[in-house]
Scaffold this active site. Structure first.
Site, PDB file in Angstrom:
ATOM      1  N   LYS A   1       0.768  -1.275   0.101  1.00 37.20           N
ATOM      2  CA  LYS A   1      -0.009  -0.100  -0.024  1.00 37.20           C
ATOM      3  C   LYS A   1       0.933   1.221   0.064  1.00 37.20           C
ATOM      4  O   LYS A   1       1.610   1.498   0.776  1.00 37.20           O
ATOM      5  CB  LYS A   1      -0.924   0.037   1.318  1.00 37.20           C
ATOM      6  CG  LYS A   1      -1.712   1.307   1.386  1.00 37.20           C
ATOM      7  CD  LYS A   1      -2.729   1.283   2.460  1.00 37.20           C
ATOM      8  CE  LYS A   1      -3.652   2.474   2.423  1.00 37.20           C
ATOM      9  NZ  LYS A   1      -4.766   2.463   3.311  1.00 37.20           N
TER      10      LYS A   1
ATOM     11  N   LYS B   1      -2.352  -1.782  -3.785  1.00 39.45           N
ATOM     12  CA  LYS B   1      -3.225  -0.632  -4.009  1.00 39.45           C
ATOM     13  C   LYS B   1      -2.487   0.821  -3.819  1.00 39.45           C
ATOM     14  O   LYS B   1      -1.266   0.669  -3.236  1.00 39.45           O
ATOM     15  CB  LYS B   1      -4.255  -0.555  -2.452  1.00 39.45           C
ATOM     16  CG  LYS B   1      -4.661   0.832  -2.138  1.00 39.45           C
ATOM     17  CD  LYS B   1      -5.595   0.704  -0.802  1.00 39.45           C
ATOM     18  CE  LYS B   1      -6.028   2.145  -0.547  1.00 39.45           C
ATOM     19  NZ  LYS B   1      -6.697   1.913   0.837  1.00 39.45           N
TER      20      LYS B   1
END
Ligand code: PBG
Length: 342
Positions: free
Chosen positions: A199, A251
């Site tokens: 992330k 992500k």
């Protein structure tokens, strides 16, 4: 007769829609799509988000209605984010069984049982007065290990409320192992842990900050990854797998397709992608300005994730696309019926 003898002609396989459909390497299915949803305490009407046209902060009632629509469209699951009225230093509403997120989870669990997959964001940023994903030490830095205790408590609260999958999005070291152990010790051995493995500290989360009424000043660079670092994602993957993650995530999506492709190559568990708020906004606003075809751009972005190796995709378009796919599937059948095929 070919003008140039021996010409290899890849175009042959592109010559009709039916042939193109037959040879397409990947496709998107409604069950690949996971709908992120925002539920906010104290609202009397759903509240549209200016940065994400078409997305709202839900009341409990409108959440249930939108969840029914998504499930009817055949989406793979629902990912819930809660926005409490009251925020404090430690995010106490996050693990309170009466906190908005846990109430919403119970509501959906009662409604759907095991008919869909109910997921919860497991992170403190929606609940803290400072907007960080963890608790702070005396110097105002995010305290990794003190945060793990909060996450474990959230994990139990979300599991008790009926969540099937917990989305550990906080990027604290050791979060997967710590939550797994707490869940197992309490008997929640079947609750799935999805780690946000790679992330990145990303500008593409911009509209999300409005969506969760974020109080954040500054950034998350001491815990989310530097966009320059691809190799580091593989280190995070190794750790999440070793700690027992059932599913891993990359992500944001499109700006990190290289990372996604590499994680998908290496992972022994399912790999998901989050098409984040800024990616959503870019397509919506560009389409609203007439610069691109909205539906085609959405479709192409989802195909890109599948091609890179993502198994499922969190996308704010999940319901809409799932509905369109259902209609298309029905359309192929009736075209054929119309021609008298069987
Ligand atoms: C953290 C979290 C964020 C998003 C999902 N989970 C925000 C952040 O890390 O700052 C962003 C999702 C999006 O932009 O759509 N709880």
């Amino acid at each position: 007769m070919s003008l140039v003898p021996g010409t290899v002609r890849p175009r042959r396989l592109r010559s009709s829609p039916a042939l193109r459909r037959l040879v397409s390497e990947v496709r998107v299915h409604p069950s690949d799509l996971i709908l992120p949803m925002f539920v906010k305490e104290g609202l009397s009407e759903p509240l549209p988000l200016s940065g994400m046209p078409g997305v709202v902060q839900h009341t409990l009632d409108s959440l249930l209605e939108a969840a029914r629509e998504a499930v009817a469209a055949g989406v793979g699951g629902l990912m819930l984010f809660g926005i409490p009225e009251y925020k404090d230093e430690i995010g106490s509403q996050a693990d309170d069984p009466d906190g908005i997120l846990n109430r919403a989870l119970s509501l959906l669990a009662d409604e759907f049982g095991d008919d869909t997959v109910i997921m919860a964001d497991l992170c403190l940023d929606e609940f803290t007065s400072h907007g960080h994903c963890g608790v702070l030490d005396e110097d105002g830095a995010v305290d990794n290990d003190a945060t793990l205790d909060r996450y474990a408590s959230m994990a139990l609260a979300q599991a008790r409320a009926g969540a099937h999958v917990l989305g550990l999005s906080g990027m604290m070291d050791g979060q997967v192992a710590y939550c797994r152990e707490a869940l197992d010790a309490a008997g929640f051995t079947d609750v799935v842990v999805m780690g946000y493995t790679a992330k990145y500290a990303s500008a593409f989360y911009g509209p999300f900050r409005e969506a969760v009424d974020s109080e954040l000043q500054g950034d998350r660079k001491t815990y989310q990854q530097d966009p320059a670092n691809g190799r580091e994602a593989m280190r995070e993957l190794g750790l999440d797998l070793a700690e027992g993650a059932d599913i891993v995530m990359v992500k944001p999506g499109l700006p990190y397709l290289d990372v996604l492709a590499e994680v998908a190559q290496e992972s022994i568990v399912p790999v998901w992608t989050y098409q984040v708020s800024g990616e959503y906004a870019m397509i919506e606003f560009a389409a609203a300005a007439g610069a691109i075809d909205r539906e085609k751009a959405i479709e192409e972005s989802l195909i890109a994730f599948k091609r890179a190796g993502s198994d499922a995709i969190l996308t704010y378009w999940a319901t809409e696309v799932a509905q369109r796919l259902q209609v298309e599937a029905a359309g192929h059948m009736s075209d054929r019926d119309a021609r008298g095929g069987r």
